[in-house]
Design an enzyme around this catalytic site. Structure first.
Site, PDB file in Angstrom:
ATOM      1  N   ASP A 163     -36.548 -11.623 -32.293  1.00  0.00           N
ATOM      2  CA  ASP A 163     -37.846 -11.075 -32.587  1.00  0.00           C
ATOM      3  C   ASP A 163     -38.731 -10.669 -31.538  1.00  0.00           C
ATOM      4  O   ASP A 163     -38.605 -11.360 -30.566  1.00  0.00           O
ATOM      5  CB  ASP A 163     -38.362 -11.885 -33.806  1.00  0.00           C
ATOM      6  CG  ASP A 163     -37.372 -11.977 -34.986  1.00  0.00           C
ATOM      7  OD1 ASP A 163     -36.514 -11.147 -35.237  1.00  0.00           O
ATOM      8  OD2 ASP A 163     -37.447 -13.175 -35.815  1.00  0.00           O
ATOM      9  N   TYR A 199     -31.114 -22.587 -28.924  1.00  0.00           N
ATOM     10  CA  TYR A 199     -32.653 -22.422 -28.796  1.00  0.00           C
ATOM     11  C   TYR A 199     -33.185 -23.668 -28.529  1.00  0.00           C
ATOM     12  O   TYR A 199     -32.835 -24.656 -28.933  1.00  0.00           O
ATOM     13  CB  TYR A 199     -33.091 -21.841 -30.236  1.00  0.00           C
ATOM     14  CG  TYR A 199     -32.503 -20.279 -30.348  1.00  0.00           C
ATOM     15  CD1 TYR A 199     -33.455 -19.466 -29.828  1.00  0.00           C
ATOM     16  CD2 TYR A 199     -31.469 -20.076 -30.965  1.00  0.00           C
ATOM     17  CE1 TYR A 199     -32.844 -17.758 -29.992  1.00  0.00           C
ATOM     18  CE2 TYR A 199     -30.884 -18.834 -31.143  1.00  0.00           C
ATOM     19  CZ  TYR A 199     -31.778 -17.592 -30.625  1.00  0.00           C
ATOM     20  OH  TYR A 199     -31.525 -16.328 -30.870  1.00  0.00           O
TER      21      TYR A 199
END
Length: 278
Positions: free
Chosen positions: A53, A122
């Site tokens: 994003d 992540y």
């Protein structure tokens, strides 16, 4: 031929990975750079392992691109470089400073950056002492005002792992499953920072930032350790779960199987995930 690209970027000034008309995106910059060095019009299209994003960073991003063999072999020009090294050097000359291609190499035709991936890892960085935050890290670290109990966050996070329904932490898409295998979710303290590690086979849209938002209230003492698992079991979005800011998130690594297992892994990844007994 198929080429794998390993790259990194500072997501601050991008509107995410995916190309969008009128917006600056990582895909847009990288595609344009490839078209320029390969002298290809139109530029070749990229398939990426993780569509981040706006504002999300990456240290270990992976994509693949199919290129003409003649154009690939022409990259060294008059130099003694191999095409792989020439590609990295020439991309460095045309890409903006917030995108770096670290490696480019020819891979098997069965390699698919998205569907062949085994895991995606992540990290998420939070500072709970804003007055101590290094100003040079303000682009990749989120600040909170309350001290965080990292041990409580870690216990709550680990309770969410496994093959589970993650509808409570995902933005639903028509016809898409929200079943995922969360392989690791843990938190540790590094001085005045708390750092989360999240590893899964794949992620839904905004899933990692919602998972972080589920345990921060636990760290602040506003929710019990059991609360995130209770939210998960209800399988619906809870207003108490905040989707955390994008800039604290970074794609660290994508792993793949050996070449002989690439095709089988891609078939498995394309299959609809279901919970046991469904």
């Amino acid at each position: 031929m198929r080429v794998r690209l390993d790259f990194a970027y500072d997501g601050t000034d991008f509107s995410g990975w995916a190309a969008q008309p009128g917006l600056r995106t990582v895909e847009g910059e990288l595609t344009a750079a490839l078209g320029r060095i390969l002298r290809a019009d139109p530029a070749p299209s990229l398939t990426v392992a993780g569509r981040t994003d706006a504002g999300v960073h990456a240290r270990g991003a992976v994509a693949h691109v199919d290129v003409e063999e003649e154009a690939w072999n022409a990259l060294p020009g008059r130099s003694d470089l191999a095409p792989e090294a020439a590609a990295v050097r020439r991309l460095a000359g045309v890409l903006p400073s917030d995108v770096v291609v670290r490696r480019a190499r020819v891979v098997a035709e069965d390699f698919d950056a998205r569907f062949s991936a085994l895991t995606r890892q992540y990290s998420y960085r939070i500072c709970d002492a804003p007055e101590l935050l290094d100003p040079l890290r303000r682009r990749d670290t989120v600040t909170v005002r309350r001290p965080l109990d990292v041990d409580a966050m870690d216990v709550a996070a680990r309770s969410l792992c496994g093959l589970r329904e993650f509808a409570a932490f995902c933005k639903r898409r028509e016809g898409a499953t929200t079943v995922r295998t969360l392989l690791e979710y843990s938190w540790r303290r590094e001085g005045h920072l708390v750092v989360g590690t999240v590893v899964a086979d794949a992620f839904c849209h905004s899933m990692v930032r919602a998972l972080v938002g589920a345990v921060v209230p636990v760290g602040e003492g506003r929710r019990p350790v059991e609360w995130p698992a209770q939210v998960q079991e209800r399988a619906e979005r809870d207003p108490g779960v905040t989707v955390m800011p994008a800039h604290g998130l970074c794609l660290e690594e994508v792993t793949y199987p050996s070449d002989e297992d690439l095709a089988a892994r891609a078939r498995t990844a394309r299959a609809i995930r279901m919970l046991p007994g469904e």
